[in-house]
Write an enzyme that holds these catalytic residues in place. Sequence first.
Site, PDB file in Angstrom:
ATOM      1  N   LYS A   1       0.815  -1.206   0.000  1.00  0.00           N
ATOM      2  CA  LYS A   1       0.000   0.000   0.000  1.00  0.00           C
ATOM      3  C   LYS A   1       0.855   1.266   0.000  1.00  0.00           C
ATOM      4  O   LYS A   1       0.401   2.343  -0.366  1.00  0.00           O
ATOM      5  CB  LYS A   1      -0.877   0.025   1.266  1.00  0.00           C
ATOM      6  CG  LYS A   1      -1.836  -1.111   1.346  1.00  0.00           C
ATOM      7  CD  LYS A   1      -2.560  -1.093   2.712  1.00  0.00           C
ATOM      8  CE  LYS A   1      -2.428  -2.440   3.357  1.00  0.00           C
ATOM      9  NZ  LYS A   1      -2.911  -2.450   4.750  1.00  0.00           N
ATOM     10  N   GLY A   2       2.097   1.128   0.439  1.00  0.00           N
ATOM     11  CA  GLY A   2       2.943   2.300   0.688  1.00  0.00           C
ATOM     12  C   GLY A   2       3.105   3.282  -0.458  1.00  0.00           C
ATOM     13  O   GLY A   2       3.170   4.492  -0.250  1.00  0.00           O
TER      14      GLY A   2
ATOM     15  N   GLU B   1       7.693   2.482  -5.833  1.00  0.00           N
ATOM     16  CA  GLU B   1       7.798   2.071  -4.427  1.00  0.00           C
ATOM     17  C   GLU B   1       7.794   3.299  -3.514  1.00  0.00           C
ATOM     18  O   GLU B   1       8.086   4.417  -3.957  1.00  0.00           O
ATOM     19  CB  GLU B   1       9.120   1.308  -4.216  1.00  0.00           C
ATOM     20  CG  GLU B   1       8.939  -0.178  -4.022  1.00  0.00           C
ATOM     21  CD  GLU B   1       8.270  -0.551  -2.702  1.00  0.00           C
ATOM     22  OE1 GLU B   1       7.521   0.268  -2.117  1.00  0.00           O
ATOM     23  OE2 GLU B   1       8.502  -1.675  -2.233  1.00  0.00           O
ATOM     24  N   ASP B   2       7.490   3.093  -2.254  1.00  0.00           N
ATOM     25  CA  ASP B   2       7.597   4.183  -1.282  1.00  0.00           C
ATOM     26  C   ASP B   2       9.033   4.330  -0.803  1.00  0.00           C
ATOM     27  O   ASP B   2       9.574   5.417  -0.722  1.00  0.00           O
ATOM     28  CB  ASP B   2       6.645   3.951  -0.084  1.00  0.00           C
ATOM     29  CG  ASP B   2       6.764   2.548   0.519  1.00  0.00           C
ATOM     30  OD1 ASP B   2       7.552   1.717   0.010  1.00  0.00           O
ATOM     31  OD2 ASP B   2       6.054   2.282   1.504  1.00  0.00           O
TER      32      ASP B   2
ATOM     33  N   ASP C   1      14.568  -0.261   1.138  1.00  0.00           N
ATOM     34  CA  ASP C   1      15.240  -0.421   2.425  1.00  0.00           C
ATOM     35  C   ASP C   1      16.303  -1.517   2.262  1.00  0.00           C
ATOM     36  O   ASP C   1      17.386  -1.259   1.746  1.00  0.00           O
ATOM     37  CB  ASP C   1      14.155  -0.783   3.448  1.00  0.00           C
ATOM     38  CG  ASP C   1      14.648  -0.864   4.874  1.00  0.00           C
ATOM     39  OD1 ASP C   1      15.606  -0.170   5.216  1.00  0.00           O
ATOM     40  OD2 ASP C   1      14.057  -1.634   5.660  1.00  0.00           O
TER      41      ASP C   1
ATOM     42  N   LYS D   1      17.048   3.967   1.588  1.00  0.00           N
ATOM     43  CA  LYS D   1      18.005   3.908   2.707  1.00  0.00           C
ATOM     44  C   LYS D   1      19.211   3.094   2.232  1.00  0.00           C
ATOM     45  O   LYS D   1      19.246   1.874   2.453  1.00  0.00           O
ATOM     46  CB  LYS D   1      17.380   3.201   3.909  1.00  0.00           C
ATOM     47  CG  LYS D   1      16.224   3.911   4.573  1.00  0.00           C
ATOM     48  CD  LYS D   1      15.759   3.072   5.769  1.00  0.00           C
ATOM     49  CE  LYS D   1      14.406   3.494   6.277  1.00  0.00           C
ATOM     50  NZ  LYS D   1      13.827   2.530   7.226  1.00  0.00           N
TER      51      LYS D   1
ATOM     52  N   VAL E   1      10.784   5.908   9.125  1.00  0.00           N
ATOM     53  CA  VAL E   1      10.002   7.087   8.735  1.00  0.00           C
ATOM     54  C   VAL E   1       8.530   6.726   8.501  1.00  0.00           C
ATOM     55  O   VAL E   1       8.219   5.571   8.201  1.00  0.00           O
ATOM     56  CB  VAL E   1      10.569   7.750   7.455  1.00  0.00           C
ATOM     57  CG1 VAL E   1      11.897   8.429   7.727  1.00  0.00           C
ATOM     58  CG2 VAL E   1      10.705   6.748   6.316  1.00  0.00           C
TER      59      VAL E   1
ATOM     60  N   ASP F   1       3.781   3.712   6.667  1.00  0.00           N
ATOM     61  CA  ASP F   1       3.033   3.546   7.905  1.00  0.00           C
ATOM     62  C   ASP F   1       3.895   3.027   9.038  1.00  0.00           C
ATOM     63  O   ASP F   1       4.949   2.426   8.834  1.00  0.00           O
ATOM     64  CB  ASP F   1       1.912   2.526   7.695  1.00  0.00           C
ATOM     65  CG  ASP F   1       2.456   1.098   7.550  1.00  0.00           C
ATOM     66  OD1 ASP F   1       3.314   0.888   6.678  1.00  0.00           O
ATOM     67  OD2 ASP F   1       2.055   0.221   8.331  1.00  0.00           O
TER      68      ASP F   1
ATOM     69  N   ARG G   1      -0.198   6.849   7.133  1.00  0.00           N
ATOM     70  CA  ARG G   1      -0.055   6.889   5.674  1.00  0.00           C
ATOM     71  C   ARG G   1      -0.597   8.181   5.072  1.00  0.00           C
ATOM     72  O   ARG G   1      -0.171   8.631   4.018  1.00  0.00           O
ATOM     73  CB  ARG G   1      -0.795   5.714   5.029  1.00  0.00           C
ATOM     74  CG  ARG G   1      -0.232   4.343   5.364  1.00  0.00           C
ATOM     75  CD  ARG G   1      -0.866   3.304   4.451  1.00  0.00           C
ATOM     76  NE  ARG G   1      -0.677   1.944   4.915  1.00  0.00           N
ATOM     77  CZ  ARG G   1       0.402   1.199   4.667  1.00  0.00           C
ATOM     78  NH1 ARG G   1       1.390   1.708   3.973  1.00  0.00           N
ATOM     79  NH2 ARG G   1       0.492  -0.032   5.106  1.00  0.00           N
TER      80      ARG G   1
HETATM   81  P1  IMP Z   1      12.731  -3.795   1.758  1.00  0.00           P
HETATM   82  O1  IMP Z   1      12.178  -5.041   1.169  1.00  0.00           O
HETATM   83  O2  IMP Z   1      13.551  -4.064   2.995  1.00  0.00           O
HETATM   84  O3  IMP Z   1      13.481  -2.928   0.771  1.00  0.00           O
HETATM   85  O4  IMP Z   1      11.541  -2.997   2.362  1.00  0.00           O
HETATM   86  C1  IMP Z   1      10.693  -2.336   1.639  1.00  0.00           C
HETATM   87  C2  IMP Z   1       9.377  -2.084   2.328  1.00  0.00           C
HETATM   88  O5  IMP Z   1       9.478  -2.021   3.765  1.00  0.00           O
HETATM   89  C3  IMP Z   1       8.888  -0.748   1.894  1.00  0.00           C
HETATM   90  O6  IMP Z   1       8.139  -0.866   0.717  1.00  0.00           O
HETATM   91  C4  IMP Z   1       8.072  -0.300   3.067  1.00  0.00           C
HETATM   92  O7  IMP Z   1       6.759  -0.760   2.926  1.00  0.00           O
HETATM   93  C5  IMP Z   1       8.720  -0.948   4.257  1.00  0.00           C
HETATM   94  N1  IMP Z   1       9.619   0.030   4.937  1.00  0.00           N
HETATM   95  C6  IMP Z   1      10.963   0.097   4.865  1.00  0.00           C
HETATM   96  N2  IMP Z   1      11.454   1.109   5.609  1.00  0.00           N
HETATM   97  C7  IMP Z   1      10.365   1.714   6.161  1.00  0.00           C
HETATM   98  C8  IMP Z   1      10.221   2.852   7.039  1.00  0.00           C
HETATM   99  O8  IMP Z   1      11.179   3.528   7.466  1.00  0.00           O
HETATM  100  N3  IMP Z   1       8.942   3.168   7.390  1.00  0.00           N
HETATM  101  C9  IMP Z   1       7.857   2.461   6.956  1.00  0.00           C
HETATM  102  N4  IMP Z   1       7.955   1.405   6.126  1.00  0.00           N
HETATM  103  C10 IMP Z   1       9.201   1.031   5.732  1.00  0.00           C
HETATM  104 MG    MG Z   2       6.162  -0.724   0.416  1.00  0.00          MG
END
Ligand code: IMP
Ligand code: MG
Length: 179
Positions: free
Chosen positions: A48-49, A103-104, A107, A135, A157, A163, A169
């Site tokens: 949803k982000g 994407e939002d 990470d 990040k 964040v 969220d 959100r």
């Molecule tokens: P990744 O798979 O670790 O890259 O994570 C990606 C997903 O984790 C993002 O699409 C977000 O939904 C969630 N996410 C990562 N960091 C944050 C944050 O700081 N706040 C809220 N959601 C996050």
């Molecule tokens: Mg996301």
Amino acid sequence: MSKKIKLNDKNFKLYLSADEIQRKVKEIAAQINIDYKDKVPTILIVLKGALIFASDLIRNLQIRCKIEVISAKSYGESMESSGMVKLKYLENNFKYNDIIIVEDIVDSGLTIKTLIEELEKYSPNTIEVASILSKPEARTVDVNTRYIGFEIPKLFVVGYGLDYSELGRELKDIYILDE
Ligand code: IMP
Ligand code: MG
């Protein structure tokens, strides 16, 4: 207007204002308008982000595009990526498409990596990533991210689609954990 907020048990302070975010969205859209001038990309919104960022981004595009959505989940209710990515697929055929994953935040990179691997099964033309936040220090897998709004430190964040346990959100600004 208060620039400190509380969501459940956590305090957050203002980090990126709505104005800064909107300026950055326009910059990214302008670049996509140039890069996809003669194409009709498929904007793949990762729910949803990315819902909020994607809707702003799309409205700043001057090219034709298609819109698809997919739901991905890795954080659950915690502040840490679970390391497992759940993708909920809608029936799509991405063959020959030029896909822009929206994407939002990138990470660990795991969500994007899993999604790209999944999409490659459909043999699309191209796959690029647009994310309002990244990040870089949190990366555990290598992913190619073409359009990034802001690179931020490895802190949690919320706001602008992101969220904390499903809260925050709707916030127009982005807030960072206030420890
Ligand atoms: P990744 O798979 O670790 O890259 O994570 C990606 C997903 O984790 C993002 O699409 C977000 O939904 C969630 N996410 C990562 N960091 C944050 C944050 O700081 N706040 C809220 N959601 C996050
Ligand atoms: Mg996301």
